[in-house]
Scaffold this active site. Structure first.
Site, mmCIF file in Angstrom:
data_model
loop_
_atom_site.group_PDB
_atom_site.id
_atom_site.type_symbol
_atom_site.label_atom_id
_atom_site.label_comp_id
_atom_site.label_asym_id
_atom_site.label_seq_id
_atom_site.Cartn_x
_atom_site.Cartn_y
_atom_site.Cartn_z
ATOM 1 N N TYR A 1 41.148 38.141 31.680
ATOM 2 C CA TYR A 1 40.490 37.614 30.489
ATOM 3 C C TYR A 1 40.662 36.097 30.453
ATOM 4 O O TYR A 1 41.476 35.525 31.202
ATOM 5 C CB TYR A 1 41.031 38.254 29.213
ATOM 6 C CG TYR A 1 42.453 37.854 28.851
ATOM 7 C CD1 TYR A 1 42.698 36.886 27.876
ATOM 8 C CD2 TYR A 1 43.557 38.455 29.467
ATOM 9 C CE1 TYR A 1 43.993 36.520 27.538
ATOM 10 C CE2 TYR A 1 44.854 38.101 29.137
ATOM 11 C CZ TYR A 1 45.067 37.126 28.169
ATOM 12 O OH TYR A 1 46.348 36.771 27.842
ATOM 13 N N ASP B 1 53.763 38.265 18.724
ATOM 14 C CA ASP B 1 52.763 38.314 19.803
ATOM 15 C C ASP B 1 51.632 37.311 19.565
ATOM 16 O O ASP B 1 50.526 37.469 20.049
ATOM 17 C CB ASP B 1 52.193 39.730 19.988
ATOM 18 C CG ASP B 1 51.398 39.898 21.282
ATOM 19 O OD1 ASP B 1 51.751 39.265 22.284
ATOM 20 O OD2 ASP B 1 50.412 40.660 21.278
ATOM 21 N N HIS C 1 52.772 32.976 22.910
ATOM 22 C CA HIS C 1 52.150 32.351 24.077
ATOM 23 C C HIS C 1 51.563 30.998 23.692
ATOM 24 O O HIS C 1 51.185 30.778 22.534
ATOM 25 C CB HIS C 1 51.009 33.219 24.621
ATOM 26 C CG HIS C 1 51.391 34.628 24.934
ATOM 27 N ND1 HIS C 1 52.295 34.970 25.914
ATOM 28 C CD2 HIS C 1 50.979 35.797 24.381
ATOM 29 C CE1 HIS C 1 52.416 36.281 25.964
ATOM 30 N NE2 HIS C 1 51.627 36.810 25.047
ATOM 31 N N ARG D 1 59.368 38.318 33.459
ATOM 32 C CA ARG D 1 58.478 39.382 33.006
ATOM 33 C C ARG D 1 57.849 40.143 34.163
ATOM 34 O O ARG D 1 57.378 39.558 35.140
ATOM 35 C CB ARG D 1 57.368 38.794 32.130
ATOM 36 C CG ARG D 1 56.598 39.834 31.326
ATOM 37 C CD ARG D 1 55.506 39.198 30.501
ATOM 38 N NE ARG D 1 55.044 40.103 29.436
ATOM 39 C CZ ARG D 1 53.897 39.982 28.803
ATOM 40 N NH1 ARG D 1 53.065 38.987 29.104
ATOM 41 N NH2 ARG D 1 53.554 40.839 27.868
ATOM 42 N N TYR E 1 56.370 45.134 30.484
ATOM 43 C CA TYR E 1 55.264 45.540 29.614
ATOM 44 C C TYR E 1 54.545 46.680 30.309
ATOM 45 O O TYR E 1 53.904 46.489 31.342
ATOM 46 C CB TYR E 1 54.315 44.377 29.355
ATOM 47 C CG TYR E 1 53.167 44.693 28.412
ATOM 48 C CD1 TYR E 1 53.259 45.723 27.470
ATOM 49 C CD2 TYR E 1 51.992 43.948 28.449
ATOM 50 C CE1 TYR E 1 52.219 45.995 26.601
ATOM 51 C CE2 TYR E 1 50.940 44.221 27.580
ATOM 52 C CZ TYR E 1 51.046 45.238 26.662
ATOM 53 O OH TYR E 1 50.019 45.522 25.802
ATOM 54 N N HIS F 1 58.257 36.575 20.906
ATOM 55 C CA HIS F 1 57.149 36.765 21.850
ATOM 56 C C HIS F 1 55.933 35.996 21.367
ATOM 57 O O HIS F 1 55.183 36.461 20.497
ATOM 58 C CB HIS F 1 56.814 38.250 21.982
ATOM 59 C CG HIS F 1 55.968 38.613 23.154
ATOM 60 N ND1 HIS F 1 56.406 39.399 24.202
ATOM 61 C CD2 HIS F 1 54.681 38.301 23.463
ATOM 62 C CE1 HIS F 1 55.448 39.571 25.080
ATOM 63 N NE2 HIS F 1 54.379 38.899 24.650
#
Length: 303
Positions: free
Chosen positions: A45, A246, A30, A121, A156, A28
């Site tokens: 955000y 993450d 990004h 997702r 999530y 995981h």
């Protein structure tokens, strides 16, 4: 960060040092490139830059061979930034995309799969979605749309939502992945709403959990209060768990609300090697550590 290497132990014990297994995977991460790939207008955000080069540096520093790129909420269902990173990383990477199940075509799903996407997702937490009916509808629609196309559905959401989603997840025609300790909150302990449902879902064999982002599950900097939850999951189904950092560790909570969606939000400062040491300590045995860090990821994400 430097990788600590030790001879392969029969037991990891305190896990102050460990051997990184071959094929280890960070499941995981990004990539953000707002200058080249504009962020969605209606986002919660604004992240800073997290480049492909920086990601490669992280993986090298951890000794991790593989990774899974996950579409962040700030890009909506425009997967362009993720797909470029996926192309660059090649066979080292897989991806979890975001789609609109009402408009995506079979041809697009085939193209996504050919590019290396293996998951889709459903991000309920970032949207603040706590309504059971809305969560069920979003999951069921996505699962039905991608069934038979080679994708898992990744959710999530707060663990409490599992009380209303469990039957739909159990009956799903796809593999299901639950982000970030399945949305558990450490202070609530193993008796929190949704945990019993998770253990039942493990029995189906098609439900997986990412042991990722412990800072999202625990307010304790040491994450000691998360250990009973992590160890209960490991005891239940070590073959249905994967690990993830993450990275690059976006913020959240009240700080995000104070900043507003337009201000650039700083990334958290997280020691990813410490997170791996935590995992090793929770596993206790090298074979379980290897399974969670490498073998399970290879199976789930088709490496």
């Amino acid at each position: 960060m430097s990788l600590e290497i030790a001879p392969a132990p029969a037991s990891l014990g305190g896990a102050s040092a460990f051997t990184m297994p071959a094929g280890a995977c960070d499941c995981h991460v990004h990539v953000f490139d707002p200058a080249r790939f504009p962020l969605a207008a209606h986002r919660t955000y604004t992240p800073g830059i997290a480049s492909i080069a920086a990601l490669e540096g992280l993986l090298a520093s951890l000794g991790v061979a593989r990774t899974v790129l996950v579409q962040p909420s700030v890009y909506g269902d425009d997967n362009s930034c993720l797909l470029e990173a996926l192309h660059h990383l090649g066979e080292r990477a897989r991806a979890v995309i975001v789609i609109d199940p009402e408009t995506v075509t079979d041809a697009q799903l085939r193209d996504f799969h050919d590019a290396g996407a293996r998951g889709v997702r459903v991000n309920l937490e970032s949207k603040g979605e706590t309504r059971t009916t809305a969560a069920r509808d979003a999951f069921i629609a996505t699962a039905a749309r991608v069934a038979g196309h080679g994708f898992a559905v990744q959710i999530y959401a707060d663990m409490s939502l599992l009380t209303g989603l469990a039957d739909a997840i159990a009956a799903a025609p796809v593999q299901v992945v639950l982000d970030h300790f399945a949305g558990a909150k450490a202070e609530r302990g193993p008796d929190q709403p949704g945990f019993a449902e998770l253990l039942d879902l493990f029995a189906t064999g098609h439900v997986w959990v990412k042991l990722s982002a412990p800072y999202r599950a625990s307010r304790d900097p040491s994450h000691a209060d998360l250990a009973p939850i992590a160890r209960a999951m490991i005891a239940a189904r070590p073959d249905r768990l994967v690990w993830a950092s993450d990275w690059p560790h976006t913020g959240g909570g009240k700080d995000r609300a104070l900043l507003g969606p337009e201000a650039v939000e700083p990334f958290r400062t997280i020691d990813d090697m410490a997170a791996l040491r935590e995992l090793a300590g929770w596993c206790g045995e090298e074979r379980i550590f290897q399974r969670i860090l490498a073998d399970n990821a290879a199976q789930l994400f088709d490496f």
